[in-house]
Enzyme design. Structure first.
Site, PDB file in Angstrom:
ATOM      1  N   ILE A 206       0.820  -1.204   0.000  1.00 28.87           N
ATOM      2  CA  ILE A 206       0.000   0.000   0.000  1.00 28.87           C
ATOM      3  C   ILE A 206       0.858   1.260   0.000  1.00 28.87           C
ATOM      4  O   ILE A 206       0.399   2.337  -0.378  1.00 28.87           O
ATOM      5  CB  ILE A 206      -0.950  -0.002   1.219  1.00 28.87           C
ATOM      6  CG1 ILE A 206      -2.092   0.991   0.996  1.00 28.87           C
ATOM      7  CG2 ILE A 206      -0.202   0.303   2.506  1.00 28.87           C
ATOM      8  CD1 ILE A 206      -3.175   0.913   2.067  1.00 28.87           C
ATOM      9  N   SER A 207       2.104   1.139   0.404  1.00 30.30           N
ATOM     10  CA  SER A 207       2.977   2.299   0.575  1.00 30.30           C
ATOM     11  C   SER A 207       3.758   2.634  -0.685  1.00 30.30           C
ATOM     12  O   SER A 207       4.602   1.854  -1.128  1.00 30.30           O
ATOM     13  CB  SER A 207       3.970   2.049   1.715  1.00 30.30           C
ATOM     14  OG  SER A 207       4.958   3.054   1.735  1.00 30.30           O
ATOM     15  N   PRO A 208       3.535   3.817  -1.277  1.00 28.17           N
ATOM     16  CA  PRO A 208       4.350   4.202  -2.429  1.00 28.17           C
ATOM     17  C   PRO A 208       5.807   4.441  -2.041  1.00 28.17           C
ATOM     18  O   PRO A 208       6.701   4.304  -2.878  1.00 28.17           O
ATOM     19  CB  PRO A 208       3.680   5.494  -2.920  1.00 28.17           C
ATOM     20  CG  PRO A 208       2.970   6.049  -1.726  1.00 28.17           C
ATOM     21  CD  PRO A 208       2.541   4.855  -0.938  1.00 28.17           C
TER      22      PRO A 208
END
Length: 216
Positions: free
Chosen positions: A19-21
């Site tokens: 979920i983390s760019p």
């Protein structure tokens, strides 16, 4: 993965969530580091950490959400890294995390999943959306994503993150020392090269500074 940056062996783990760019931006450097230093790659559910620590995620604060997305876009453009946001964000990353584990948590699988989400801008939050990616990774049985082994490993990774004091992703943990965020990679590699880095008085004092005020 053999080799090391230090004569002494260190236990090193990388905790991340698709979920983390910022995890996406950090991954090429982590993968390169893993080629010369043993790193255990541990996908975890970022939302679980937020709930445990009572934090809001960056995308849950409107002004922080806008800043975060702009910062990610700027960093990607500056580095020449392809970046295309998925259809929605935040999204539920559970299936992507489980797919990673079902595919063996290999560097190749992690790269494929990150690229699917953040380079191609594709969804992973439904069985239908993730099916082509799973097939490309050789996971053709949908039941594999909900197998007891996959669920237990994901839970064990999360428990290990909490035990290590991890509070966000991505986090590289080296011998119990947490290096949080994509922008902490230089700091982490400096510690890997010089194990005494955190032993100075100033670094030790940072862990014991008195608290002058706190929220209740």
């Amino acid at each position: 993965m053999a080799g090391g940056l230090n004569a002494k062996s260190m236990a090193t783990h990388w905790y991340f969530d698709f979920i983390s760019p910022f995890a996406y931006l950090a991954w090429p450097r982590v993968r390169a580091l893993a080629a010369r230093h043993a790193i255990e790659l541990r996908p975890i559910m970022f939302a679980g950490l937020l709930g445990h620590h009572g934090h809001k995620g960056p995308a849950e604060i409107p002004s922080k959400r806008t800043f975060t997305y702009r910062h990610v876009l700027w960093q990607a453009k500056r580095r020449g890294v392809p970046l295309a946001f998925p259809p929605t964000h935040p999204f539920n990353p559970l299936l992507a995390l489980r797919l990673c584990l079902a595919a063996g948590t290999t560097p190749e699988a992690i790269t494929e999943i990150f690229d699917w989400i953040w380079a191609q801008g594709r969804a992973v939050d439904s069985p239908e959306a993730i099916a082509p990616l799973a097939a490309a990774l050789g996971v053709t049985d949908p039941a594999a994503l909900s197998s007891p082994a996959v669920k237990e490993t994901l839970r064990a990774n999360y428990d290990a993150a909490l035990a290590a004091g991890v509070f966000g992703v991505p986090s590289l943990v080296v011998d119990g020392e947490i290096f949080w965020g994509e922008d902490a990679m230089d700091f982490a590699e400096a510690f890997l090269a010089d194990r005494t880095l955190l032993s100075t008085k100033e670094m030790q004092d940072a862990a014991t500074w008195p608290v002058g005020a706190s929220r209740t």
